[in-house]
Write an enzyme that holds these catalytic residues in place. Sequence first.
Site, short mmCIF file in Angstrom:
data_model
loop_
_atom_site.label_atom_id
_atom_site.label_comp_id
_atom_site.label_asym_id
_atom_site.label_seq_id
_atom_site.Cartn_x
_atom_site.Cartn_y
_atom_site.Cartn_z
N ASP A 77 0.62 -1.41 0.15
CA ASP A 77 -0.21 0.26 0.40
C ASP A 77 1.13 1.32 -0.14
OD1 ASP A 77 -2.20 -1.46 -0.21
OD2 ASP A 77 -2.67 -1.50 2.47
N GLU A 78 1.54 1.48 -0.19
CA GLU A 78 2.62 2.22 -0.50
C GLU A 78 2.60 3.84 -2.29
OE1 GLU A 78 3.87 -0.30 -0.89
OE2 GLU A 78 5.10 -1.35 0.52
N LYS A 103 1.79 2.40 -4.75
CA LYS A 103 2.68 1.72 -6.56
C LYS A 103 0.89 1.64 -7.90
CE LYS A 103 2.36 -2.58 -4.27
NZ LYS A 103 2.16 -2.31 -2.84
N ASN A 113 -5.32 -10.28 -3.90
CA ASN A 113 -5.01 -9.57 -2.07
C ASN A 113 -4.02 -7.78 -2.31
OD1 ASN A 113 -3.01 -10.61 -3.35
ND2 ASN A 113 -1.49 -11.28 -1.38
N GLY A 117 -4.56 -4.83 -3.83
CA GLY A 117 -5.75 -3.08 -3.96
C GLY A 117 -4.84 -2.24 -4.26
N HIS A 118 -4.62 -1.78 -6.12
CA HIS A 118 -3.74 -0.53 -6.36
C HIS A 118 -4.58 0.02 -6.77
CE1 HIS A 118 -0.07 -3.60 -7.61
NE2 HIS A 118 -0.58 -3.45 -5.71
N GLN A 125 2.14 -6.12 -3.13
CA GLN A 125 2.09 -6.36 -1.77
C GLN A 125 3.60 -5.61 -1.59
OE1 GLN A 125 1.13 -9.85 -2.84
NE2 GLN A 125 -0.54 -8.60 -3.08
N THR A 149 -9.95 -4.58 1.48
CA THR A 149 -10.40 -5.22 2.13
C THR A 149 -10.87 -4.56 3.91
OG1 THR A 149 -8.79 -5.34 4.75
CG2 THR A 149 -9.52 -7.20 2.78
N GLY A 150 -11.00 -2.81 3.19
CA GLY A 150 -11.83 -1.51 4.16
C GLY A 150 -10.66 -2.29 5.94
N LYS A 204 2.93 10.04 0.10
CA LYS A 204 1.79 10.57 1.17
C LYS A 204 3.25 11.31 1.40
CE LYS A 204 -1.14 7.96 1.57
NZ LYS A 204 -2.59 6.82 2.30
N SER A 234 5.13 12.26 -4.16
CA SER A 234 4.02 12.02 -4.21
C SER A 234 3.28 13.09 -3.00
CB SER A 234 3.64 11.05 -4.62
OG SER A 234 2.53 10.95 -4.45
N GLY A 282 0.70 13.47 -3.11
CA GLY A 282 -1.65 14.16 -3.30
C GLY A 282 -1.87 12.66 -3.88
P1 GDP Z 1 -0.96 0.43 -3.51
O1 GDP Z 1 -1.13 -0.66 -3.32
O2 GDP Z 1 1.06 0.70 -3.50
O3 GDP Z 1 -1.69 0.50 -4.76
O4 GDP Z 1 -1.53 1.61 -2.51
P2 GDP Z 1 -2.55 1.18 -1.92
O5 GDP Z 1 -3.95 2.09 -3.05
O6 GDP Z 1 -3.23 0.20 -1.69
O7 GDP Z 1 -3.14 2.74 -1.11
C1 GDP Z 1 -2.34 3.95 -1.52
C2 GDP Z 1 -3.43 5.18 -0.61
O8 GDP Z 1 -2.86 6.22 -0.82
C3 GDP Z 1 -4.73 5.08 -1.54
O9 GDP Z 1 -5.46 5.60 -0.88
C4 GDP Z 1 -4.07 6.20 -2.83
O10 GDP Z 1 -4.93 7.00 -3.37
C5 GDP Z 1 -3.32 7.02 -1.88
N1 GDP Z 1 -2.18 7.64 -2.50
C6 GDP Z 1 -1.26 7.49 -2.49
N2 GDP Z 1 -0.06 8.47 -3.11
C7 GDP Z 1 -0.23 9.25 -2.09
C8 GDP Z 1 0.25 11.22 -1.76
O11 GDP Z 1 1.39 10.84 -2.13
N3 GDP Z 1 -0.87 10.77 -1.05
C9 GDP Z 1 -1.69 11.20 0.52
N4 GDP Z 1 -2.72 11.65 0.27
N5 GDP Z 1 -1.72 9.58 -0.99
C10 GDP Z 1 -1.62 9.45 -1.81
P1 IMO Z 2 -1.25 -3.64 -1.96
O1 IMO Z 2 -0.63 -4.70 -3.42
C1 IMO Z 2 -0.77 -4.57 1.86
C2 IMO Z 2 -0.98 -8.52 3.86
C3 IMO Z 2 -2.03 -8.96 4.50
C4 IMO Z 2 -1.71 -10.45 6.00
C5 IMO Z 2 -0.37 -11.10 4.33
C6 IMO Z 2 -0.86 -12.01 3.98
O2 IMO Z 2 -2.23 -3.97 -2.42
O3 IMO Z 2 0.30 -3.22 -1.56
P2 IMO Z 2 -2.32 -12.62 1.92
O4 IMO Z 2 -4.20 -12.70 1.38
O5 IMO Z 2 -1.21 -12.89 0.90
O6 IMO Z 2 -2.48 -14.25 3.08
O7 IMO Z 2 -2.24 -11.43 3.37
O8 IMO Z 2 -0.34 -9.81 3.66
N1 IMO Z 2 -1.39 -7.76 2.58
C7 IMO Z 2 -1.16 -6.88 2.18
N2 IMO Z 2 -1.30 -5.58 2.68
N3 IMO Z 2 -0.94 -4.45 0.71
C8 IMO Z 2 -1.03 -5.52 -0.08
O9 IMO Z 2 -1.03 -5.77 -1.17
C9 IMO Z 2 -1.32 -7.07 0.56
N4 IMO Z 2 -1.60 -7.80 -0.05
C10 IMO Z 2 -1.44 -8.34 1.35
O10 IMO Z 2 -2.79 -8.11 4.85
O11 IMO Z 2 -1.14 -9.35 6.56
MG MG Z 3 -2.86 -0.89 -2.01
#
Ligand code: GDP
Ligand code: IMO
Ligand code: MG
Length: 421
Positions: A12-13, A15, A37, A39-40, A221, A298-299, A328, A409, A411
């Site tokens: 969740d960085e 990506k 698993n 969520g981008h 991940q 998953t929220g 962020k 980044s 925003g």
């Molecule tokens: P991913 O799994 O690495 O693609 O990341 P996620 O989408 O799960 O989570 C990143 C969250 O941070 C998302 O809700 C993005 O919209 C948000 N986001 C990404 N870059 C930034 C940023 O620079 N600032 C803020 N405030 N939110 C960001």
């Molecule tokens: P993105 O691509 C954050 C975590 C789960 C759990 C562990 C194992 O959005 O960054 P799994 O379902 O793979 O058996 O879960 O890994 N996990 C993630 N955490 N971002 C993800 O993907 C993840 N995919 C799995 O929360 O701790």
């Molecule tokens: Mg994610």
Amino acid sequence: MIDVLLGLQWGDEGKGKIVDYLAKSYDIIARFQGGPNAGHTLYVDGKKVVLRTIPSGVFHDHCLNLIGNGVVIDPVALQGEIEQLVAIRPDVLKRLFVAHRAHLILPTHRALDAASEAAKGDEKIGSTLKGIGPAYMDKTGRNGLRVGDILSKNFKAKYDKLVQKHTDMLRQYNHQVNWQEWEKDFFAAVEYLKSLQIVNAEYWLEGHLKNGKKILAEGAQGSMLDIDYGTYPFVTSSNTIAAGVCNGLGVAPSHIGDVYGITKAYCTRVGSGPFPTELNDATGAQLREIGHEFGAVTGRERRCGWIDLVALRYTVMLSGVTKLIMTKADVLDHFNPILAGTAYMVDGKETNELPYDLCDTDITPVYKTFAGWDKPISSCANFEETPQVFKDYCKFVEEYLGTKIAFVSNGTGREQLLQIP
Ligand code: GDP
Ligand code: IMO
Ligand code: MG
């Protein structure tokens, strides 16, 4: 040439957002591991879209998108995802390709995931319950079903054989899951999957490489969730580091160019497992609230803490990161002071190395403190405009990690990205 983009923390960085931005410079975006698993999150014309199995280049007309052989595919989740995208861009299917060696997630894999987690009780991984672990177990156990199998007339027999094995396993767990209810949708989605462009991906990629096409491998991940090098056993079941690209796509290491490593300006983790710089206090709660740190799939609440440079240096090393991207940064606008973990105290000794086992090791992080800033980074149009304290923070991170930051980044929007000259 294949560049790589991957997460350096626990996922969740950001990506998805960054791939969506960089995609304008690439011909192909290829996912090499993980599955639904992931969520981008991207914003397309101001509308939020969460991608799970589909690469994040899908909204660019010129970009082909490959779901590589290292990915595990749940046909039902994939169909649902495609239908959601087609409603926004009717032509996305033209640009989507699926590797025939990618393994399938069956309804019983999801049931096994749930049963295994329930059996672990307090020690559960915190899995997303999408069937990822059981599907990869069948892959390495040499029992799995692959996308190519759905085209075989023996598919149903192979399926039944595997499901029989799973039924026996499920009986061992005292956990009821009505997976039979999911079968109808599964077989309908398998039919749908047959209609997609299924390719022999290693040759497909070789052809494009020979034609000089630029490819970006998109990780899912994060490196600290890597099956070999993450915080085992609290990890996912695939290789999330750069090494995963070669076996996940069938490409030779000599093709790999830049490796983009993404880190948040702080740190989060969802699910169980060690997190040395976690903040179980009001500051952690504030990071979650201001950073909207809730799982895209998953929220679930994400656990929050300060950036951990010990863990980051380790993951930068594992993947040979050539360019860092810090996301962020705008979230830190609201904090004063800002801390960065620079070492661990373990058994009274200070170390910069990640211990073998973070679960049973008592770690006290050592922090460097930075003053907050009064000018919001969220409103800066370029890196030059950012406050000096933030520039100092970036410089410190670069020096500690021995790698330059290419972008900051500030925003959620695609263009909210400050390039560092
Ligand atoms: P991913 O799994 O690495 O693609 O990341 P996620 O989408 O799960 O989570 C990143 C969250 O941070 C998302 O809700 C993005 O919209 C948000 N986001 C990404 N870059 C930034 C940023 O620079 N600032 C803020 N405030 N939110 C960001
Ligand atoms: P993105 O691509 C954050 C975590 C789960 C759990 C562990 C194992 O959005 O960054 P799994 O379902 O793979 O058996 O879960 O890994 N996990 C993630 N955490 N971002 C993800 O993907 C993840 N995919 C799995 O929360 O701790
Ligand atoms: Mg994610």
